[in-house]
Design an enzyme around this catalytic site. Structure first.
Site, mmCIF file in Angstrom:
data_model
loop_
_atom_site.group_PDB
_atom_site.id
_atom_site.type_symbol
_atom_site.label_atom_id
_atom_site.label_comp_id
_atom_site.label_asym_id
_atom_site.label_seq_id
_atom_site.Cartn_x
_atom_site.Cartn_y
_atom_site.Cartn_z
ATOM 1 N N CYS A 1 18.798 13.220 67.975
ATOM 2 C CA CYS A 1 18.925 12.226 67.075
ATOM 3 C C CYS A 1 17.648 12.436 66.151
ATOM 4 O O CYS A 1 16.594 12.697 66.529
ATOM 5 C CB CYS A 1 18.948 11.014 67.644
ATOM 6 S SG CYS A 1 20.373 10.705 68.445
ATOM 7 N N GLY B 1 20.220 9.391 75.716
ATOM 8 C CA GLY B 1 21.163 10.024 75.581
ATOM 9 C C GLY B 1 21.446 10.813 74.327
ATOM 10 O O GLY B 1 22.614 11.373 74.375
ATOM 11 N N CYS B 2 20.835 11.082 73.606
ATOM 12 C CA CYS B 2 20.838 11.736 72.202
ATOM 13 C C CYS B 2 19.737 12.736 72.345
ATOM 14 O O CYS B 2 18.817 12.160 71.683
ATOM 15 C CB CYS B 2 21.570 11.053 71.225
ATOM 16 S SG CYS B 2 21.719 12.213 69.680
ATOM 17 N N GLY B 3 19.594 13.825 72.471
ATOM 18 C CA GLY B 3 18.346 14.704 72.286
ATOM 19 C C GLY B 3 18.143 15.162 70.957
ATOM 20 O O GLY B 3 17.287 15.816 70.809
ATOM 21 N N ARG C 1 17.057 8.763 70.541
ATOM 22 C CA ARG C 1 17.519 7.680 71.227
ATOM 23 C C ARG C 1 17.959 7.889 72.690
ATOM 24 O O ARG C 1 18.318 9.135 72.917
ATOM 25 C CB ARG C 1 18.728 7.268 70.358
ATOM 26 C CG ARG C 1 18.272 6.425 69.072
ATOM 27 C CD ARG C 1 19.170 6.042 68.206
ATOM 28 N NE ARG C 1 18.768 5.395 67.091
ATOM 29 C CZ ARG C 1 18.266 6.182 66.008
ATOM 30 N NH1 ARG C 1 18.289 7.376 65.789
ATOM 31 N NH2 ARG C 1 17.771 5.389 64.838
#
Length: 268
Positions: free
Chosen positions: A119, A115-117, A113
């Protein structure tokens, strides 16, 4: 630095909006960054779906493949085909049979997702992974780090138009290679992919965000020894940088910076 005029990227969308300023409403057109589901498919099997900006996806596919350890060198990626669908894009990637066999053994279900490497990781063990050691780390003058960030900030057409994108750049010998994306990890994967077939790993990777664990992990995996961020690092990122042999610099703004690891490689 002289003023640089940047064209608005095609991967934007003009939309009507109302701005209220000091109580006054005004109808205006806002330029928004596109965000697209990008499915990464290896040898016919879907591996990950990332939310990303739909530009420089060939660089993204190569960089992601390298930093995630799916391949070990660019030549193990044999072909890339981009397919546009109604609900996103598919990147069909062909890798060697040896790497594909290894991928099937360790395949995990990623659902990235913005901004989140990390997730979608299914366990703590798969999220916090061993880090590569940087071989033959380089030194760099602190003025070069400042110049690198100055150039990065000046070469962000997508962010200039929308205010919604991150950028990553590779500064070397007075030249910079820049890629943008709505996700900071994606931007870094793109610039790593764009630089992958260049043997040199000197210079500095610069990013327009904080320096997270994943940023340092990807830089180390690609063999880059100096990472500079416009904002702060996390404590975990600093510990990882010290372990990997990465010089990590934060708060690179104007004439100042803070060096958190292996400070002897920034020459003052």
């Amino acid at each position: 630095m002289s003023t640089i005029t940047l064209a608005i990227p095609a991967t934007t969308q003009p939309l009507g909006a109302i701005r209220i300023d000091h109580g006054q409403a005004q109808l205006r057109t806002e330029i928004l960054a596109e965000e697209t589901a990008v499915a990464l498919v290896y040898n016919g099997i879907s591996h990950a779906v990332m939310m990303a900006s739909p530009l420089d996806l060939e660089d993204f596919a190569l960089g992601f493949s390298l930093t995630e350890g799916i391949i070990q060198k660019p030549g193990e990626l044999l072909d890339i085909e981009l397919i546009t669908a109604e609900n996103g894009m598919t990147v069909e990637i062909q890798i060697t049979e040896q790497r594909f066999a290894q991928l099937k053994q360790v395949r995990r279900n990623l659902a990235g997702r913005t901004g989140c490497g990390l997730c979608g990781q299914d366990s703590l063990e798969s999220a916090i992974r061993p880090v590569a050691q940087v071989v033959n780390p380089v030194s760099l003058a602190y003025q070069d780090v400042l110049q690198a960030m100055e150039h990065l900030c000046a070469l962000q057409p997508l962010n200039n138009a929308t205010g919604a994108a991150h950028a990553a750049g590779w500064w070397r010998d007075g030249q910079i290679l820049v890629r943008e994306d709505v996700g900071r990890h994606n931007a870094l994967d793109k610039v790593i992919g764009a630089a992958a077939r260049t043997v040199a790993r000197d210079g500095v990777l610069v990013i327009s965000s904080r320096a997270s664990y994943e940023i340092v992990h990807k830089a180390a995996a690609a063999g880059f020894g100096i990472v500079a961020a416009i904002s702060a690092p996390t404590a975990l990122a600093v510990r990882l940088a010290r372990e990997a042999g990465v010089t990590l610099v934060g708060f690179v703004r104007g004439e100042r910076m803070t060096i958190y690891s292996h400070d002897g490689r920034i020459v003052r």
